[in-house]
Design an enzyme around this catalytic site. Structure first.
Site, PDB file in Angstrom:
ATOM      1  N   MET A   1       0.844  -1.204   0.000  1.00 23.23           N
ATOM      2  CA  MET A   1       0.000   0.000   0.000  1.00 23.23           C
ATOM      3  C   MET A   1       0.873   1.245   0.000  1.00 23.23           C
ATOM      4  O   MET A   1       1.964   1.243   0.546  1.00 23.23           O
ATOM      5  CB  MET A   1      -0.967   0.013   1.188  1.00 23.23           C
ATOM      6  N   ASN A   2       0.371   2.302  -0.684  1.00 28.97           N
ATOM      7  CA  ASN A   2       1.014   3.594  -0.503  1.00 28.97           C
ATOM      8  C   ASN A   2      -0.018   4.669  -0.144  1.00 28.97           C
ATOM      9  O   ASN A   2      -0.786   4.425   0.803  1.00 28.97           O
ATOM     10  CB  ASN A   2       2.007   3.959  -1.613  1.00 28.97           C
ATOM     11  N   ASP A   3      -0.054   5.773  -0.823  1.00 28.55           N
ATOM     12  CA  ASP A   3      -0.772   6.963  -0.340  1.00 28.55           C
ATOM     13  C   ASP A   3      -2.191   6.720   0.187  1.00 28.55           C
ATOM     14  O   ASP A   3      -2.966   5.985  -0.427  1.00 28.55           O
ATOM     15  CB  ASP A   3      -0.945   7.974  -1.483  1.00 28.55           C
TER      16      ASP A   3
ATOM     17  N   GLN B   1      -3.840   3.641  -2.049  1.00 25.67           N
ATOM     18  CA  GLN B   1      -3.173   3.031  -3.198  1.00 25.67           C
ATOM     19  C   GLN B   1      -2.777   1.612  -2.802  1.00 25.67           C
ATOM     20  O   GLN B   1      -2.085   1.410  -1.795  1.00 25.67           O
ATOM     21  CB  GLN B   1      -1.914   3.839  -3.557  1.00 25.67           C
TER      22      GLN B   1
ATOM     23  N   ARG C   1      -0.688  14.770 -11.970  1.00 21.15           N
ATOM     24  CA  ARG C   1      -1.487  13.834 -11.169  1.00 21.15           C
ATOM     25  C   ARG C   1      -1.874  14.340  -9.773  1.00 21.15           C
ATOM     26  O   ARG C   1      -1.462  15.374  -9.327  1.00 21.15           O
ATOM     27  CB  ARG C   1      -0.737  12.514 -11.003  1.00 21.15           C
ATOM     28  N   ASP C   2      -2.668  13.490  -9.128  1.00 13.81           N
ATOM     29  CA  ASP C   2      -3.076  13.587  -7.722  1.00 13.81           C
ATOM     30  C   ASP C   2      -4.055  14.722  -7.438  1.00 13.81           C
ATOM     31  O   ASP C   2      -3.783  15.635  -6.640  1.00 13.81           O
ATOM     32  CB  ASP C   2      -1.834  13.711  -6.802  1.00 13.81           C
TER      33      ASP C   2
HETATM   34  C1  FRU Z   1       2.949   9.266  -4.366  1.00 13.55           C
HETATM   35  C2  FRU Z   1       2.561   8.750  -5.739  1.00 13.55           C
HETATM   36  C3  FRU Z   1       1.523   9.645  -6.412  1.00 13.55           C
HETATM   37  C4  FRU Z   1       0.871   8.699  -7.378  1.00 13.55           C
HETATM   38  C5  FRU Z   1       0.859   7.411  -6.597  1.00 13.55           C
HETATM   39  C6  FRU Z   1       1.013   6.159  -7.413  1.00 13.55           C
HETATM   40  O1  FRU Z   1       3.467   8.276  -3.554  1.00 13.55           O
HETATM   41  O2  FRU Z   1       3.704   8.612  -6.564  1.00 13.55           O
HETATM   42  O3  FRU Z   1       2.050  10.792  -7.030  1.00 13.55           O
HETATM   43  O4  FRU Z   1      -0.408   9.108  -7.732  1.00 13.55           O
HETATM   44  O5  FRU Z   1       1.921   7.496  -5.659  1.00 13.55           O
HETATM   45  O6  FRU Z   1       0.862   5.034  -6.631  1.00 13.55           O
END
Ligand code: FRU
Length: 501
Positions: free
Chosen positions: A42-44, A60, A173-174
């Protein structure tokens, strides 16, 4: 003729949750009371929102492995940050415009429905000019849900198909969306060639968006791309938060910071949101009582995740405030009701030079109030081995006016992105207060430190020997006054599977 049932991408991802439910639990490094995916990478944190009585935390997520890839949006929700329901996968990359990942974004409530606005990612041939990643086409898309659980992608996707120019399609993005009056606004990170920028878009219907303004353009100080921007108000001042990539002064570390607007946003005013080594891509949202709550990602790139079937977690929810001198203060949100038992407590205790206070625990909350006036450094060793040869140390040094988190003796391998293995918070600018409060959360490999009313916050993932559970407080000064010390043991959160299929 037999018909084969074709499973949707969401159903396939949900299948992995059912099949692997509970399997990652029991891993000695895995946090037990932090928000975490049931398995996999997992990330963000994404789409944080309080809606109809629930705190929704999307994230994520890779359902198919413990390394970054196959990026979906996982979904968990809670009322108290102690009991969690793990919901059906919210977004799976299934359409051609998002085939290589549903990247980070945010959530808003609109006409009784929940809308997720995210970045649709498609990789393309070629190398990224500034890192080892590939090139990509990134566009902005949305999905809507009546029940807050099952999401349908908008037919008009991608909603913002192109960046303002061709210079940086691969970094666009984001989206973070909010409403003011009748207008929806979005901030977005991108780069115009080598220059990072935060763009603001506007919309009346969440479907058609027009470029509104540039919130901030880099003068080159803070890297080439700003990920996960967020723009919100505290004390009537605008705060811009983002996670810059490629800033030499941070030695390749992942950092996230903020700028408080005086007249304009100025890059020189950038300060870190969290001074720890393992904190990135935070997002904020408005809680039930209009408080501003932030959750960040605790990256664990240093973990050999193949062995663990999970990697990374999120921080505890933090309530944000702004000090009179415009420093962000973050303290654990009062909405979080972790179940805990008092294990140790003392008041007005004078600790002498040759004395130590000894405790132990790897799922604990320590609260400490100390009078730091005229003291030599006092030290808290945690995650220490029985013989005290290995430990992570928090040093509060009133002479140098620094708080140091040092994990060089933790017994962990060096990390390429963390060559120094210690981080520092300087508190020279805070001079009126001598009685200082600290809160430390230890959750297996994760450590969160909050000091100086939330001005000094540090998050670290210390993957040391799980047997190292000693905690020791000591000082080189005579008679240091510990006003108050409490150690609570925290129960693991309750996690329920609620796929609702
Ligand atoms: C930040 C990031 C975001 C992107 C996502 C992809 O950690 O790189 O910029 O949307 O993770 O997983």
């Amino acid at each position: 003729m037999a018909f084969k049932t074709v499973k949707s991408s969401v159903e396939k991802a949900n299948r992995t949750i059912k099949d692997q439910w509970g399997q990652a639990n029991g891993d000695p490094y895995r946090p037990v009371y932090h928000p975490i995916a049931p398995h996999g990478w997992m990330n963000d944190p994404n789409g944080l929102i309080y809606d109809k009585g629930w705190y929704h935390v999307f994230y994520q997520w890779n359902p198919y492995g413990s390394g970054w890839g196959n990026i979906h949006w996982g979904h968990m929700r809670t009322k108290d940050f102690a009991s969690w329901q793990h919901m059906s996968t919210a977004l799976a990359p299934e359409k051609s415009y998002e085939k290589d990942g549903c990247f980070s974004g945010s959530a808003v409530a609109d006409k009784g429905e929940l809308v997720l606005v995210y970045t649709a990612n498609v990789f393309k041939d070629g190398n990224h000019p500034y890192n080892d990643g590939p090139l990509a086409i990134q566009s902005q898309a949305a999905a809507r849900s009546k029940d807050g659980i099952h999401f349908l992608k908008e037919k008009q996707n991608p909603l913002i198909a192109n960046a303002p120019n061709e210079n940086a399609l691969c970094d666009f993005r984001d989206p973070k969306v909010w409403k003011e009056g009748h207008t929806w606004y979005m901030v977005l990170g991108w780069r115009d060639g080598a220059k990072a920028e935060i763009l603001q878009y506007r919309s009346v219907d969440l479907l058609s968006w027009e470029l509104d303004s540039k919130v901030l353009t880099s003068d080159g100080m803070l890297g080439y791309m700003w990920e996960c921007p967020d723009l919100f108000k505290l004390n009537n001042q605008r705060v811009l938060m983002f996670s810059p990539m490629g800033v030499p002064k941070y030695d390749g570390r992942h950092v996230s910071g903020y700028i408080v607007q005086s007249t304009d946003f100025i890059e020189e005013a950038f300060k870190l949101v969290d001074y720890g080594p393992h904190f990135y891509a935070p997002q904020t949202f408005e809680g039930e009582d209009e408080s501003r709550i932030m959750i960040g990602w605790v990256p664990m790139f240093q973990m050999n995740s193949d062995k663990h079937n999970w990697c990374g977690c999120l921080t505890l929810p933090r309530e944000l405030k702004l000090s009179d001198d415009d420093e962000l203060m973050a303290l654990p949100s009062k909405k979080m009701k972790l179940r805990k038992t008092l294990k140790y407590g003392i008041n007005h205790y004078k600790l002498d030079v040759d004395q130590t206070i000894n405790m132990a625990g790897d799922t604990v909350h320590l609260c400490l109030k100390v009078d730091i006036k005229e003291q030599q450094a006092f030290r808290i060793k945690l995650k220490a081995s029985e013989d005290l040869c290995q430990y992570t140390e928090i040093v509060v040094d009133p002479v140098m006016k620094r708080v140091i988190l040092d994990w060089s003796k933790a017994g962990v391998a060096n990390e390429p992105t963390q060559p120094k293995r210690h981080v520092v918070y300087d508190f020279e600018h805070i001079n009126d207060e001598t009685k200082v409060g600290f809160q430390i959360f230890i959750d297996k490999s994760v450590v969160e430190l909050y000091g100086f009313d939330g001005r000094c916050v540090m998050t670290a993932a210390i993957l040391s020997n799980p047997e190292n559970k000693r905690i020791q407080i000591s000082s080189r000064s005579k008679d240091i006054l510990i006003e108050e010390l409490r150690m609570y043991q925290i129960e693991p959160s309750v996690n329920d599977l609620c796929l609702g299929e």
